[in-house]
Motif scaffolding. Sequence first.
Motif, PDB file in Angstrom:
ATOM      1  N   VAL A  32     -71.723  24.232  64.362  1.00  0.00           N
ATOM      2  CA  VAL A  32     -71.005  23.212  65.377  1.00  0.00           C
ATOM      3  C   VAL A  32     -69.428  23.218  65.197  1.00  0.00           C
ATOM      4  CG1 VAL A  32     -70.557  20.704  65.973  1.00  0.00           C
ATOM      5  CG2 VAL A  32     -72.940  21.662  65.245  1.00  0.00           C
ATOM      6  N   ALA A  33     -68.814  22.949  64.028  1.00  0.00           N
ATOM      7  CA  ALA A  33     -67.465  22.929  63.871  1.00  0.00           C
ATOM      8  C   ALA A  33     -67.280  23.191  62.397  1.00  0.00           C
ATOM      9  CB  ALA A  33     -66.779  21.756  64.510  1.00  0.00           C
ATOM     10  N   ALA A  34     -66.016  23.258  62.212  1.00  0.00           N
ATOM     11  CA  ALA A  34     -65.499  23.425  60.617  1.00  0.00           C
ATOM     12  C   ALA A  34     -64.086  23.119  60.752  1.00  0.00           C
ATOM     13  CB  ALA A  34     -65.801  24.724  60.214  1.00  0.00           C
ATOM     14  N   VAL A  35     -63.508  22.797  59.509  1.00  0.00           N
ATOM     15  CA  VAL A  35     -62.292  22.146  59.320  1.00  0.00           C
ATOM     16  C   VAL A  35     -61.849  22.646  57.769  1.00  0.00           C
ATOM     17  CG1 VAL A  35     -62.567  19.780  58.653  1.00  0.00           C
ATOM     18  CG2 VAL A  35     -60.413  20.441  59.665  1.00  0.00           C
ATOM     19  N   SER A  36     -60.419  22.765  57.546  1.00  0.00           N
ATOM     20  CA  SER A  36     -59.872  22.753  56.325  1.00  0.00           C
ATOM     21  C   SER A  36     -59.366  21.415  55.899  1.00  0.00           C
ATOM     22  CB  SER A  36     -58.617  23.596  56.515  1.00  0.00           C
ATOM     23  OG  SER A  36     -57.615  23.068  57.222  1.00  0.00           O
ATOM     24  N   TRP A  37     -59.440  21.471  54.351  1.00  0.00           N
ATOM     25  CA  TRP A  37     -59.037  20.002  53.947  1.00  0.00           C
ATOM     26  C   TRP A  37     -57.718  19.557  54.384  1.00  0.00           C
ATOM     27  CZ3 TRP A  37     -62.145  16.296  52.761  1.00  0.00           C
ATOM     28  CH2 TRP A  37     -63.255  16.859  52.006  1.00  0.00           C
ATOM     29  N   SER A  38     -56.746  20.375  54.784  1.00  0.00           N
ATOM     30  CA  SER A  38     -55.484  20.010  55.303  1.00  0.00           C
ATOM     31  C   SER A  38     -55.515  19.460  56.649  1.00  0.00           C
ATOM     32  CB  SER A  38     -54.529  21.181  55.270  1.00  0.00           C
ATOM     33  OG  SER A  38     -54.964  22.249  56.373  1.00  0.00           O
ATOM     34  N   GLY A  39     -56.532  19.788  57.324  1.00  0.00           N
ATOM     35  CA  GLY A  39     -57.010  19.270  58.780  1.00  0.00           C
ATOM     36  C   GLY A  39     -56.315  20.304  59.892  1.00  0.00           C
ATOM     37  N   ILE A  40     -55.409  21.259  59.385  1.00  0.00           N
ATOM     38  CA  ILE A  40     -54.456  21.920  60.121  1.00  0.00           C
ATOM     39  C   ILE A  40     -55.503  23.102  61.045  1.00  0.00           C
ATOM     40  CG2 ILE A  40     -52.873  23.483  60.552  1.00  0.00           C
ATOM     41  CD1 ILE A  40     -51.508  21.966  58.125  1.00  0.00           C
ATOM     42  N   ARG A  41     -56.365  23.803  60.027  1.00  0.00           N
ATOM     43  CA  ARG A  41     -57.180  24.783  60.942  1.00  0.00           C
ATOM     44  C   ARG A  41     -58.572  24.094  61.215  1.00  0.00           C
ATOM     45  NH1 ARG A  41     -57.289  29.189  56.771  1.00  0.00           N
ATOM     46  NH2 ARG A  41     -58.266  30.398  58.246  1.00  0.00           N
ATOM     47  N   ARG A  42     -59.057  24.376  62.349  1.00  0.00           N
ATOM     48  CA  ARG A  42     -60.413  24.177  62.981  1.00  0.00           C
ATOM     49  C   ARG A  42     -60.950  25.253  63.629  1.00  0.00           C
ATOM     50  NH1 ARG A  42     -58.708  17.865  65.310  1.00  0.00           N
ATOM     51  NH2 ARG A  42     -57.158  17.659  63.378  1.00  0.00           N
ATOM     52  N   TYR A  66     -64.605  25.825  66.571  1.00  0.00           N
ATOM     53  CA  TYR A  66     -65.506  25.162  67.031  1.00  0.00           C
ATOM     54  C   TYR A  66     -66.539  25.944  67.598  1.00  0.00           C
ATOM     55  CZ  TYR A  66     -62.559  20.855  66.967  1.00  0.00           C
ATOM     56  OH  TYR A  66     -62.044  19.810  66.447  1.00  0.00           O
ATOM     57  N   ALA A  67     -67.989  25.731  67.835  1.00  0.00           N
ATOM     58  CA  ALA A  67     -68.944  26.616  68.361  1.00  0.00           C
ATOM     59  C   ALA A  67     -68.584  26.209  70.016  1.00  0.00           C
ATOM     60  CB  ALA A  67     -70.015  25.934  68.384  1.00  0.00           C
ATOM     61  N   ASP A  68     -68.770  27.097  71.040  1.00  0.00           N
ATOM     62  CA  ASP A  68     -68.368  27.209  72.403  1.00  0.00           C
ATOM     63  C   ASP A  68     -68.998  25.932  72.916  1.00  0.00           C
ATOM     64  OD1 ASP A  68     -68.238  30.498  72.931  1.00  0.00           O
ATOM     65  OD2 ASP A  68     -66.777  29.333  72.066  1.00  0.00           O
ATOM     66  N   SER A  69     -70.428  25.517  72.787  1.00  0.00           N
ATOM     67  CA  SER A  69     -71.046  24.628  73.099  1.00  0.00           C
ATOM     68  C   SER A  69     -70.472  23.307  72.869  1.00  0.00           C
ATOM     69  CB  SER A  69     -72.301  24.555  72.619  1.00  0.00           C
ATOM     70  OG  SER A  69     -72.476  24.380  71.217  1.00  0.00           O
ATOM     71  N   VAL A  70     -69.663  22.888  72.253  1.00  0.00           N
ATOM     72  CA  VAL A  70     -69.059  21.581  71.604  1.00  0.00           C
ATOM     73  C   VAL A  70     -67.528  21.594  72.093  1.00  0.00           C
ATOM     74  CG1 VAL A  70     -70.874  21.269  70.213  1.00  0.00           C
ATOM     75  CG2 VAL A  70     -68.496  22.035  69.274  1.00  0.00           C
ATOM     76  N   LYS A  71     -66.974  22.757  72.475  1.00  0.00           N
ATOM     77  CA  LYS A  71     -65.490  22.554  72.520  1.00  0.00           C
ATOM     78  C   LYS A  71     -65.234  21.698  73.685  1.00  0.00           C
ATOM     79  CE  LYS A  71     -64.096  27.131  70.951  1.00  0.00           C
ATOM     80  NZ  LYS A  71     -63.901  28.448  71.302  1.00  0.00           N
ATOM     81  N   LEU A  83     -67.053  14.077  62.244  1.00  0.00           N
ATOM     82  CA  LEU A  83     -67.183  14.690  63.533  1.00  0.00           C
ATOM     83  C   LEU A  83     -67.319  13.526  64.607  1.00  0.00           C
ATOM     84  CD1 LEU A  83     -67.859  17.516  64.767  1.00  0.00           C
ATOM     85  CD2 LEU A  83     -70.167  16.870  64.451  1.00  0.00           C
ATOM     86  N   GLN A  84     -66.432  13.587  65.582  1.00  0.00           N
ATOM     87  CA  GLN A  84     -66.457  12.694  66.491  1.00  0.00           C
ATOM     88  C   GLN A  84     -67.060  13.329  67.848  1.00  0.00           C
ATOM     89  OE1 GLN A  84     -65.108   9.339  66.735  1.00  0.00           O
ATOM     90  NE2 GLN A  84     -65.992   9.617  68.680  1.00  0.00           N
ATOM     91  N   MET A  85     -68.089  12.902  68.331  1.00  0.00           N
ATOM     92  CA  MET A  85     -68.644  13.580  69.368  1.00  0.00           C
ATOM     93  C   MET A  85     -68.810  12.562  70.548  1.00  0.00           C
ATOM     94  SD  MET A  85     -72.128  14.744  67.177  1.00  0.00           S
ATOM     95  CE  MET A  85     -72.653  13.013  66.736  1.00  0.00           C
ATOM     96  N   SER A  86     -68.242  13.033  71.732  1.00  0.00           N
ATOM     97  CA  SER A  86     -68.154  12.486  72.959  1.00  0.00           C
ATOM     98  C   SER A  86     -68.790  13.093  73.941  1.00  0.00           C
ATOM     99  CB  SER A  86     -66.733  12.295  73.331  1.00  0.00           C
ATOM    100  OG  SER A  86     -65.980  11.527  72.289  1.00  0.00           O
TER     101      SER A  86
END
Length: 121
Positions: free
Chosen positions: A48-58, A60-65, A81-84
């Motif tokens: 679905v998605a991934a992030v670095s602990w710094s929060g800078i690099r992320r 996403y899967a195309d289906s949730v972008k 993971l904020q889902m809207s």
Amino acid sequence: QVQLVESGGGLVQAGGSLRLSCAASGRTFMRYYMGWFRQALGKEREFVAAVSWSGIRRVYADSVKGRFSISSDNAKNTVYLQMSGLKPEDTAVYYCAAQTELSTEPRVDYWGQGTQVTVSS
């Protein structure tokens, strides 16, 4: 060893929002990128998605972008993971993961126990 504990799942109507949390602990969790995967009934687990602990690099899967947003809080050792704009097809068990690279097809060394997200139409 790394321990991952998810929370925040539940039932929501289509178009609604939900925030998942993943609390990480252990000696080495900061060495990993943190990801979210999901597995719907009868389907394979998918990234679905991934992030670095710094929060800078992320990533996403195309289906949730454009609908989902992943973030990290170093002070709390927690990833969100904020889902809207949720859709019925987002219904799945969501898993937190400690992965070795920031990609959509990573090697995952640790998994959380999962939290159910159900989106009603």
